[in-house]
Structures are given as C-alpha cells and as structure tokens.
Design a protein around this motif. Structure first.
Motif, PDB file in Angstrom:
ATOM      1  N   GLN A  74     -22.098  -0.398 -55.918  1.00  0.00           N
ATOM      2  CA  GLN A  74     -22.408   0.513 -54.807  1.00  0.00           C
ATOM      3  C   GLN A  74     -21.168   1.292 -54.371  1.00  0.00           C
ATOM      4  O   GLN A  74     -20.834   1.318 -53.186  1.00  0.00           O
ATOM      5  N   PRO A  75     -20.497   1.963 -55.299  1.00  0.00           N
ATOM      6  CA  PRO A  75     -19.341   2.776 -54.912  1.00  0.00           C
ATOM      7  C   PRO A  75     -19.789   4.107 -54.329  1.00  0.00           C
ATOM      8  O   PRO A  75     -20.977   4.314 -54.071  1.00  0.00           O
ATOM      9  N   THR A  76     -18.851   5.024 -54.165  1.00  0.00           N
ATOM     10  CA  THR A  76     -19.198   6.361 -53.693  1.00  0.00           C
ATOM     11  C   THR A  76     -20.197   6.984 -54.650  1.00  0.00           C
ATOM     12  O   THR A  76     -20.042   6.876 -55.862  1.00  0.00           O
ATOM     13  N   PRO A  77     -21.274   7.623 -54.151  1.00  0.00           N
ATOM     14  CA  PRO A  77     -22.286   8.211 -55.029  1.00  0.00           C
ATOM     15  C   PRO A  77     -21.682   9.069 -56.134  1.00  0.00           C
ATOM     16  O   PRO A  77     -20.802   9.887 -55.885  1.00  0.00           O
ATOM     17  N   GLY A  78     -22.156   8.825 -57.356  1.00  0.00           N
ATOM     18  CA  GLY A  78     -21.717   9.620 -58.490  1.00  0.00           C
ATOM     19  C   GLY A  78     -20.510   9.062 -59.204  1.00  0.00           C
ATOM     20  O   GLY A  78     -20.076   9.611 -60.209  1.00  0.00           O
ATOM     21  N   GLN A  79     -19.961   7.923 -58.689  1.00  0.00           N
ATOM     22  CA  GLN A  79     -18.753   7.394 -59.292  1.00  0.00           C
ATOM     23  C   GLN A  79     -19.006   6.226 -60.226  1.00  0.00           C
ATOM     24  O   GLN A  79     -18.074   5.668 -60.782  1.00  0.00           O
ATOM     25  N   ILE A  80     -20.242   5.809 -60.389  1.00  0.00           N
ATOM     26  CA  ILE A  80     -20.537   4.718 -61.305  1.00  0.00           C
ATOM     27  C   ILE A  80     -20.564   5.257 -62.730  1.00  0.00           C
ATOM     28  O   ILE A  80     -21.330   6.156 -63.045  1.00  0.00           O
ATOM     29  N   GLY A  81     -19.765   4.665 -63.577  1.00  0.00           N
ATOM     30  CA  GLY A  81     -19.795   5.054 -64.975  1.00  0.00           C
ATOM     31  C   GLY A  81     -19.251   6.441 -65.222  1.00  0.00           C
ATOM     32  O   GLY A  81     -19.621   7.077 -66.198  1.00  0.00           O
ATOM     33  N   THR A  82     -18.354   6.940 -64.340  1.00  0.00           N
ATOM     34  CA  THR A  82     -17.826   8.273 -64.537  1.00  0.00           C
ATOM     35  C   THR A  82     -16.678   8.294 -65.528  1.00  0.00           C
ATOM     36  O   THR A  82     -16.227   9.352 -65.932  1.00  0.00           O
ATOM     37  N   SER A  83     -16.199   7.120 -65.916  1.00  0.00           N
ATOM     38  CA  SER A  83     -15.213   7.018 -66.978  1.00  0.00           C
ATOM     39  C   SER A  83     -15.630   5.888 -67.893  1.00  0.00           C
ATOM     40  O   SER A  83     -16.449   5.040 -67.527  1.00  0.00           O
ATOM     41  N   GLU A  84     -15.040   5.874 -69.080  1.00  0.00           N
ATOM     42  CA  GLU A  84     -15.426   4.843 -70.056  1.00  0.00           C
ATOM     43  C   GLU A  84     -15.126   3.449 -69.537  1.00  0.00           C
ATOM     44  O   GLU A  84     -15.939   2.526 -69.697  1.00  0.00           O
ATOM     45  N   SER A  85     -13.981   3.267 -68.884  1.00  0.00           N
ATOM     46  CA  SER A  85     -13.618   1.940 -68.376  1.00  0.00           C
ATOM     47  C   SER A  85     -14.525   1.515 -67.219  1.00  0.00           C
ATOM     48  O   SER A  85     -14.918   0.353 -67.122  1.00  0.00           O
ATOM     49  N   GLU A  86     -14.862   2.457 -66.334  1.00  0.00           N
ATOM     50  CA  GLU A  86     -15.753   2.147 -65.216  1.00  0.00           C
ATOM     51  C   GLU A  86     -17.146   1.775 -65.717  1.00  0.00           C
ATOM     52  O   GLU A  86     -17.779   0.857 -65.203  1.00  0.00           O
ATOM     53  N   VAL A 118     -31.998  -1.540 -57.929  1.00  0.00           N
ATOM     54  CA  VAL A 118     -33.014  -0.485 -57.894  1.00  0.00           C
ATOM     55  C   VAL A 118     -32.360   0.881 -57.700  1.00  0.00           C
ATOM     56  O   VAL A 118     -32.677   1.848 -58.401  1.00  0.00           O
ATOM     57  N   VAL A 119     -31.446   0.957 -56.756  1.00  0.00           N
ATOM     58  CA  VAL A 119     -30.733   2.215 -56.507  1.00  0.00           C
ATOM     59  C   VAL A 119     -29.973   2.643 -57.759  1.00  0.00           C
ATOM     60  O   VAL A 119     -29.979   3.817 -58.145  1.00  0.00           O
ATOM     61  N   LEU A 120     -29.329   1.700 -58.419  1.00  0.00           N
ATOM     62  CA  LEU A 120     -28.560   2.008 -59.629  1.00  0.00           C
ATOM     63  C   LEU A 120     -29.466   2.502 -60.749  1.00  0.00           C
ATOM     64  O   LEU A 120     -29.133   3.455 -61.458  1.00  0.00           O
ATOM     65  N   SER A 121     -30.627   1.892 -60.899  1.00  0.00           N
ATOM     66  CA  SER A 121     -31.549   2.290 -61.965  1.00  0.00           C
ATOM     67  C   SER A 121     -32.123   3.683 -61.746  1.00  0.00           C
ATOM     68  O   SER A 121     -32.542   4.355 -62.692  1.00  0.00           O
ATOM     69  N   GLU A 122     -32.133   4.138 -60.483  1.00  0.00           N
ATOM     70  CA  GLU A 122     -32.673   5.462 -60.167  1.00  0.00           C
ATOM     71  C   GLU A 122     -31.592   6.529 -59.971  1.00  0.00           C
ATOM     72  O   GLU A 122     -31.915   7.694 -59.759  1.00  0.00           O
ATOM     73  N   ASN A 123     -30.347   6.142 -60.053  1.00  0.00           N
ATOM     74  CA  ASN A 123     -29.250   7.065 -59.780  1.00  0.00           C
ATOM     75  C   ASN A 123     -29.096   8.078 -60.913  1.00  0.00           C
ATOM     76  O   ASN A 123     -28.622   7.754 -61.997  1.00  0.00           O
ATOM     77  N   SER A 124     -29.474   9.306 -60.661  1.00  0.00           N
ATOM     78  CA  SER A 124     -29.463  10.336 -61.698  1.00  0.00           C
ATOM     79  C   SER A 124     -28.056  10.751 -62.106  1.00  0.00           C
ATOM     80  O   SER A 124     -27.865  11.399 -63.140  1.00  0.00           O
ATOM     81  N   THR A 125     -27.053  10.398 -61.307  1.00  0.00           N
ATOM     82  CA  THR A 125     -25.669  10.740 -61.658  1.00  0.00           C
ATOM     83  C   THR A 125     -25.003   9.651 -62.485  1.00  0.00           C
ATOM     84  O   THR A 125     -23.852   9.797 -62.884  1.00  0.00           O
ATOM     85  N   THR A 126     -25.735   8.566 -62.713  1.00  0.00           N
ATOM     86  CA  THR A 126     -25.215   7.450 -63.497  1.00  0.00           C
ATOM     87  C   THR A 126     -25.623   7.614 -64.950  1.00  0.00           C
ATOM     88  O   THR A 126     -26.680   8.165 -65.256  1.00  0.00           O
ATOM     89  N   SER A 127     -24.809   7.109 -65.853  1.00  0.00           N
ATOM     90  CA  SER A 127     -25.128   7.220 -67.278  1.00  0.00           C
ATOM     91  C   SER A 127     -26.432   6.501 -67.588  1.00  0.00           C
ATOM     92  O   SER A 127     -26.801   5.517 -66.928  1.00  0.00           O
ATOM     93  N   LEU A 128     -27.128   6.988 -68.593  1.00  0.00           N
ATOM     94  CA  LEU A 128     -28.420   6.425 -68.961  1.00  0.00           C
ATOM     95  C   LEU A 128     -28.278   4.970 -69.406  1.00  0.00           C
ATOM     96  O   LEU A 128     -29.157   4.146 -69.135  1.00  0.00           O
ATOM     97  N   VAL A 130     -26.217   2.742 -68.309  1.00  0.00           N
ATOM     98  CA  VAL A 130     -26.091   1.903 -67.118  1.00  0.00           C
ATOM     99  C   VAL A 130     -27.449   1.749 -66.440  1.00  0.00           C
ATOM    100  O   VAL A 130     -27.830   0.647 -66.030  1.00  0.00           O
ATOM    101  N   ARG A 131     -28.193   2.837 -66.345  1.00  0.00           N
ATOM    102  CA  ARG A 131     -29.512   2.767 -65.716  1.00  0.00           C
ATOM    103  C   ARG A 131     -30.456   1.854 -66.509  1.00  0.00           C
ATOM    104  O   ARG A 131     -31.216   1.071 -65.932  1.00  0.00           O
ATOM    105  N   GLU A 132     -30.397   1.945 -67.823  1.00  0.00           N
ATOM    106  CA  GLU A 132     -31.216   1.085 -68.673  1.00  0.00           C
ATOM    107  C   GLU A 132     -30.864  -0.381 -68.460  1.00  0.00           C
ATOM    108  O   GLU A 132     -31.743  -1.247 -68.363  1.00  0.00           O
ATOM    109  N   ASP A 133     -29.565  -0.669 -68.382  1.00  0.00           N
ATOM    110  CA  ASP A 133     -29.148  -2.052 -68.215  1.00  0.00           C
ATOM    111  C   ASP A 133     -29.461  -2.563 -66.816  1.00  0.00           C
ATOM    112  O   ASP A 133     -29.726  -3.760 -66.633  1.00  0.00           O
ATOM    113  N   ALA A 134     -29.433  -1.679 -65.823  1.00  0.00           N
ATOM    114  CA  ALA A 134     -29.832  -2.079 -64.475  1.00  0.00           C
ATOM    115  C   ALA A 134     -31.301  -2.502 -64.468  1.00  0.00           C
ATOM    116  O   ALA A 134     -31.668  -3.518 -63.859  1.00  0.00           O
TER     117      ALA A 134
END
Length: 211
Positions: A74-86, A118-128, A130-134
């Motif tokens: 639950q970081p700042t919106p749009g920051q999940i998976g924004t880099s390979e390490s994250e 649930v929020v992570l799985s629906e987050n359109s700014t997150t990589s697919l 990550v959403r699949e794994d959520a």
C-alpha cells in the motif's frame, strides 16, 4: 548481509524446529533489517521457512509482521512495481503471504490483508504480473480460510475485473468467485444477477461458472 540471511535461512532449513530457541534473535534480525529493500527477498525467504517449521511461534509474530507486509502493498498510488526491484519485492511478498496462509495461519488478519490485495489486483497502474499474483494470493487464502465476511468485497471486485478486457486476470477472478460462492452457499443469490450480467457480456458465461 545478503550472505548472512542466506546462511541463516539454510540453518533454519536444516535444524527445523530446533531453531525455536533462537526465534527471538531471528525476528530481531528480521525487523532490524526490514527497511533494507535489497535484503527483503532474503528476509521473506527466511520468514517462509520459519512459518513452515514453527507454525505456532510464527503466528505470534503476525501482529508485528502484517503491518510491515501491507506497507509494501500500500505505497503511494502508482509506485507498486514501478521498477524491476520493486516489482520483485512485491511479488516476493505476495508469494510469502501465500506460504503464510498454509494451515490457516492468517485467521484474524484477513480484514486487513484481503482489502489490500483487492486494491492491488484492481490497480491499473500496477504491472499485470503483480495484479495476477495478487489475485492468485486471494485465491490461495480463500482455499484455506473462512472468507465469508469478505464475500461481498471479493465478489464485487471480481465482477469489476471480469467486466474489463483483461483476459489474463479472468481465470483468477473465476477461481475466487467459485471458492467464495462455495463458502457462502445460498447467500450468493443476492449477488447472482450482478455477476450473471457481467458474465453474459464477457468471454465466460454464467453456465460455465455454475459448472
């Protein structure tokens, strides 16, 4: 420090329940280094090993551990998976949560964990990925825990995703729906018209869900 955690993990894997006497020190090590992002993968691997060999003792640490896990989901919106390490850390956390769910260890914490997933799985700014794994993590938890208190949240979330053209997420949604429906039984009648309306306009129809 990476080699330290790797070696500690190997020792826990070998001695198994005999590591109980050192559990306090192990968790102090884990919490002290939690914010070192480059170590998180190794820390989570160690936690997974502990959760499998010392179930009762591990559960006693969940009140402190769950907030740390959720902080990464639950970081700042749009920051999940924004880099390979994250993204790697997020995927590792999801995999760890799946391991922690074995034998219902997450009972008492679902009201905090499932909404975040649930929020992570629906987050359109997150990589697919990550959403699949959520979604996969939600299904894993649902198979081993009573999720009836979260049924409405899970069904509505799955319906929203199924209404979108995200086919790689649909299979996971249907699995979550199936497990949820199985748990709530006749209570599903309330949600059935909405779900059928969504399915009738998508690649999967209501008959397939009922099967």
């Amino acid at each position: 420090r990476e080699s330290l955690f790797q070696n500690v993990c190997s020792i826990v894997l070998i001695v198994k329940e005999h590591s109980r006497d050192y559990l306090k020190s192990l968790f102090k090590l884990i919490f002290d280094f939690w914010d070192y992002s480059h170590l998180l993968v190794h820390i989570l691997t160690l936690l997974q090993e502990i959760s499998l060999v010392l179930v009762k003792e591990f559960r006693s640490q969940l009140p402190m551990l769950v907030p740390l896990l959720l902080r990464h989901l639950q970081p700042t919106p749009g920051q999940i998976g924004t880099s390979e390490s994250e993204e790697e850390n997020t995927l590792k956390i999801l995999g760890a949560i799946q391991t922690f769910s074995i034998k219902g260890k997450l009972d008492g914490f679902l009201q905090r964990i499932l909404p975040a997933l649930v929020v992570l799985s629906e987050n359109s700014t997150t990589s697919l990925s990550v959403r699949e794994d959520a979604m996969r993590t939600i299904a894993t938890i649902a198979r081993t825990h009573d999720i009836r208190d979260n049924a409405s949240r899970l069904i509505h979330s799955s319906a929203r995703i199924l209404s979108q053209s995200l086919h790689t997420l649909h299979l996971g949604c249907l699995e979550v729906l199936y497990i949820t429906i199985k748990q709530i039984g006749f209570g599903y009648i309330v949600f059935e018209p909405m779900v059928n309306a969504v399915l009738s306009n998508g690649p999967v129809n209501a008959e397939q869900l009922q099967d």
